[in-house]
Design a protein around this motif. Sequence first.
Motif, PDB file in Angstrom:
ATOM      1  N   TYR A  70       0.849  -1.194   0.000  1.00  0.00           N
ATOM      2  CA  TYR A  70       0.000   0.000   0.000  1.00  0.00           C
ATOM      3  C   TYR A  70       0.884   1.243   0.000  1.00  0.00           C
ATOM      4  O   TYR A  70       2.041   1.220   0.421  1.00  0.00           O
ATOM      5  N   LYS A  71       0.303   2.327  -0.484  1.00  0.00           N
ATOM      6  CA  LYS A  71       0.993   3.619  -0.453  1.00  0.00           C
ATOM      7  C   LYS A  71       0.790   4.262   0.904  1.00  0.00           C
ATOM      8  O   LYS A  71      -0.113   3.890   1.662  1.00  0.00           O
ATOM      9  N   ARG A  72       1.627   5.233   1.186  1.00  0.00           N
ATOM     10  CA  ARG A  72       1.567   5.888   2.489  1.00  0.00           C
ATOM     11  C   ARG A  72       0.154   6.433   2.756  1.00  0.00           C
ATOM     12  O   ARG A  72      -0.474   7.047   1.876  1.00  0.00           O
ATOM     13  N   PRO A  78      -5.285  -0.879  -0.504  1.00  0.00           N
ATOM     14  CA  PRO A  78      -3.962  -1.386  -0.871  1.00  0.00           C
ATOM     15  C   PRO A  78      -3.763  -1.441  -2.377  1.00  0.00           C
ATOM     16  O   PRO A  78      -4.715  -1.519  -3.164  1.00  0.00           O
ATOM     17  N   VAL A  79      -2.511  -1.381  -2.760  1.00  0.00           N
ATOM     18  CA  VAL A  79      -2.162  -1.601  -4.163  1.00  0.00           C
ATOM     19  C   VAL A  79      -2.390  -3.059  -4.515  1.00  0.00           C
ATOM     20  O   VAL A  79      -2.898  -3.394  -5.594  1.00  0.00           O
ATOM     21  N   LEU A  80      -2.014  -3.961  -3.588  1.00  0.00           N
ATOM     22  CA  LEU A  80      -2.211  -5.397  -3.773  1.00  0.00           C
ATOM     23  C   LEU A  80      -2.334  -6.043  -2.399  1.00  0.00           C
ATOM     24  O   LEU A  80      -1.606  -5.692  -1.464  1.00  0.00           O
ATOM     25  N   TYR A 126       5.952   3.354  -1.030  1.00  0.00           N
ATOM     26  CA  TYR A 126       5.167   2.130  -0.951  1.00  0.00           C
ATOM     27  C   TYR A 126       5.637   1.313   0.251  1.00  0.00           C
ATOM     28  O   TYR A 126       6.837   1.245   0.543  1.00  0.00           O
ATOM     29  N   THR A 127       4.687   0.667   0.929  1.00  0.00           N
ATOM     30  CA  THR A 127       4.995  -0.155   2.101  1.00  0.00           C
ATOM     31  C   THR A 127       4.674  -1.618   1.807  1.00  0.00           C
ATOM     32  O   THR A 127       3.582  -1.938   1.310  1.00  0.00           O
TER      33      THR A 127
END
Length: 369
Positions: A70-72, A78-80, A126-127
């Motif tokens: 996920y991005k900050r 989430p992105v994925l 991105y985390t």
Amino acid sequence: MRKEGSKDSILSAMAAVLLISFTSVLLCSAADFTVLGPAVPVAAHVGTSVVLSCSLGLSVKAKPYEVRWYKRDAYDSPVLLYKDLEVQEGAADPQYRNRAFLVGILENGNISLQLENLRAQDTGEYTCMVKSLTWYDKASANLTVRAVGSHPLLSLADAGDQVNVTCVSDGWSPKPKLTWRDREGRELNNSHISYRKVSEGLVTVSSWVLHSSSGSDWISCSVGLSDEEMMQSRVAPFKGFWREAFISSLTLSLIVIITLVVLLVLVRQDLLPHCSSRKNAKMAANSNESIPEETLPLTEKTTEMTTERTLVSGQSSQSSAPPVSDEEKKPKSKKFKKSKVKQAHNNMVRTVNHTSHFPVDNAGSVCIL
């Protein structure tokens, strides 16, 4: 006997403690994993693909765990998301759908993320987070999506005794660097720079500077990303030059238009000589036709009248001769007239042939160019 029994109990207790300690170490090693992200920031250009690396330390299997990219400040979008042994496509942010994939081997602890068809708004932190029932860890990856903008566009405006020079360039990602320099390459520090983010995350940069020109100086505006080639435009900011150029162009255009209008009026009113080979051919063709008696030149008619007077005077002087009948006079008069008409026609043909190499105008007269 009691001493031997006490020794056995002590040994058993020590063995049990060692077994419990060893088991605890094994359980803690399996539960306490470490997430490793990329060591350096990642950069790519708009429209390309990029891989953000992430893995578990000591090659711990990641398949039974939950993996969330996920991005900050967007944990819930989430992105994925990988959970329950599969990717949860419905939980992902719609803007990353069909663009984000896990490309690592989960059995080896590789949980790297691949982003395709990059956009400017994909830039950010991105985390990568991995979570088990009793433990979680995470790592960060910084992505910069680059986009090269347009060539700087310069414009000028008078500002009292100085010239206001403006520089604009759009379509950049991330924020570009803008620099003003003079002819000697010295940087101009009295400029004003502003940035504006437009659609799709791209940035437009604009700047203006007041410049006093000496008549031969020029200044340049350079725009570009920090580690890439700069785009440059130059201009010589002469005060009022654009106004003089506009006035000169307008004056020249008016002169051309007035000249064309005058020529058109003269042509319409037949005030200019119009000569063409077609009219020459027509004149030559008409010269081969018979010429009526009433169209003979004045000199020919005068000659004919003089001849007729001579005939009349001759007849009066010969009045003593025998009279001639009217029927005898008629053929002679007709024959004489025919011969005179033929002679005048031949003279006209010779005149036309003599002047046929000159152009002829609409009235049939010779044009003197």
